[in-house]
Design an enzyme around this catalytic site. Sequence first.
Site, mmCIF file in Angstrom:
data_model
loop_
_atom_site.group_PDB
_atom_site.id
_atom_site.type_symbol
_atom_site.label_atom_id
_atom_site.label_comp_id
_atom_site.label_asym_id
_atom_site.label_seq_id
_atom_site.Cartn_x
_atom_site.Cartn_y
_atom_site.Cartn_z
ATOM 1 N N THR A 140 -3.897 4.760 -1.720
ATOM 2 C CA THR A 140 -4.919 5.304 -0.837
ATOM 3 C C THR A 140 -5.568 6.538 -1.437
ATOM 4 O OG1 THR A 140 -3.477 6.791 0.422
ATOM 5 C CG2 THR A 140 -3.572 4.493 1.129
ATOM 6 N N GLU B 267 0.833 -1.204 0.000
ATOM 7 C CA GLU B 267 0.000 0.000 0.000
ATOM 8 C C GLU B 267 0.870 1.256 0.000
ATOM 9 O OE1 GLU B 267 -3.542 0.278 2.630
ATOM 10 O OE2 GLU B 267 -2.477 2.005 3.487
#
Length: 605
Positions: free
Chosen positions: A50, A19
């Site tokens: 994100t 991520e």
Amino acid sequence: MKLSDKIAAHPTHPFYTFEFFPPRTDQGFDNLLTRISRLSTLDPIAISVTWGAGGSTKDGSLDLAGITQADYGIDTILHLTCTNMVPGLVDDVLRIAKARGIQNILALRGDPPRGQEHWTPIDSRFSRGVDLVKYIRSSPEFSPHFCIGVAAYPEGHPDNQTDDDRNFAILKEKVEAGADFIVTQLFYDADRFLLWLERVRRQGISVPIIPGVMPIQTHSSFLRVVSLCGIQVPPSIMTDLEPIRHDDQLVKEYGIRLAVDIIHKITGNGGVCGVHFCTLNLEKSVQLVLERLRWVGGSPNIRNKLIADSPVPLLPNSELVVTPATATTKAAAALTSKTTAEIEPPGQGELNNAATWDDFPNGRFGDYKSPAFGIQDQWGGLALSVHAVHPDWGHPASMEELTNLFLRYLDSKVTSTPFSSSPLSAESQTILHQLKALTRNGLWTVCSQPAVDTLPSTDEIFGWGPRGGYVSQKAFIEFFSTEEVVDKIEKKIRSNEGRSVHYFAANLQGCFKSNVQEEARNAVTWGVFPGKEIVQTTIIERESFLAWKEEAFSIWAEWASFYPPGSAQRATLEEVRRTRWLVNVLHHDFKDPGALWNFLADFYS
């Protein structure tokens, strides 16, 4: 390729995803792409990008996800939240993602919009993550194209950590609405996760579950993430960290070992076949975790390089000890975490080699060119968001009441302000008299550090990095003030008395003043360690100051938004935002601990 199809192709072999968040600066963005390119050689099944706290990085998220998917050919999961989704924006984002070849969406409710205590929808159709799932699945345009993931919280949702039955019901609703996989909130209690996993399966939820794992980087960043996410940490971990909390090298090494242990435990029973790494835009810890798990092949160079770079010799059959960072905090602990660039072998300056930039949480005083610049929490926020007005702050309706709030913080009568989520640090206690004197005169201090001339790296207050080294630092102070104060500082700096002083000042309207050359970089904290080049951990320069300035003035706006129009509180806070300047002053004479304070004496005498 859809993530569900890729997972199906890995029925037994472990897989992993990484991520990332969109960096705050253009240089950080460009260098993150290089970092992602390097990490892609570890063969993650996908990476995720994100959406940003409060939807604050929409364009950056789309740009980053589009580049990694279309240009780099890495299967990308785009996070999508309901926060700040004006009507039509969901369709726009999904069409852009589809056009760029992105086939995977992580559907989330998201954090409250900035300036709001509670989550409220902008588009009434999207108030929960399940609404996004239902919408995509009901669309002939989007449903065939997208694989959809959703979030789960093994320790309870931050808004509901007591009603397990409701949390399980919500998760089941999202899966029945059409979710293809689940990514969990990070955790550090593997046993509790396994109990939660068993109960999830008993609910009839059979889609793949990917646990979130975040290796501990520094003690201070770990405590912040735990507090932010409401994570319950086993007492044994806190006990293990206590004796090493001031040795950043040992903390990071412990974090790597802990991540390996957790992953071994949760993947060893066949319940999960992969993990999701919250990288914080960092790379070395993830590399080492995968190395020790033996999940990556063909990467002995990673270990060989780290062994060569290790500041301490490795004993036969010993585990690798990685390079250091620092976690000392300043007056505003949430804003001033020190960070260190990865130490390079002799001949390669740590500020010159982008492949090994800061491998630790990089706060607002780190290198603005770093991919991790500005991070303070896992969502990529640069500063503390007000979210909720703390009752201890009172309801200041005048400049005098604001001054009193900042003084009460310095006196430890309150443990936070809108600009600092943590109590005053021990380091700032050593200059408490000066901070209080400036604040009483209307210079509301938010960040600071005293001068230090060569102390052991193990010093209880000022130390950082591995043992056997020495650290030094220049004094600086950051505060909000009137334009009159800025003019006086500027005039004094032009005199001989200011020959060793640099400053930055800016206001909401975009006016900017400084005596620092545009490309100059002031390293104000550094360390010397055996066999290594000098490590510069705290850097003050124009780009990072201006990036933080935008956040700082937005905090005043958020705070004001809690009060109704026409109220004295709102009028006061909006006046501050409109008329005050953010000022940073540093003194280069670190040999004299009183140099900066003598220079500023006119402003509090």
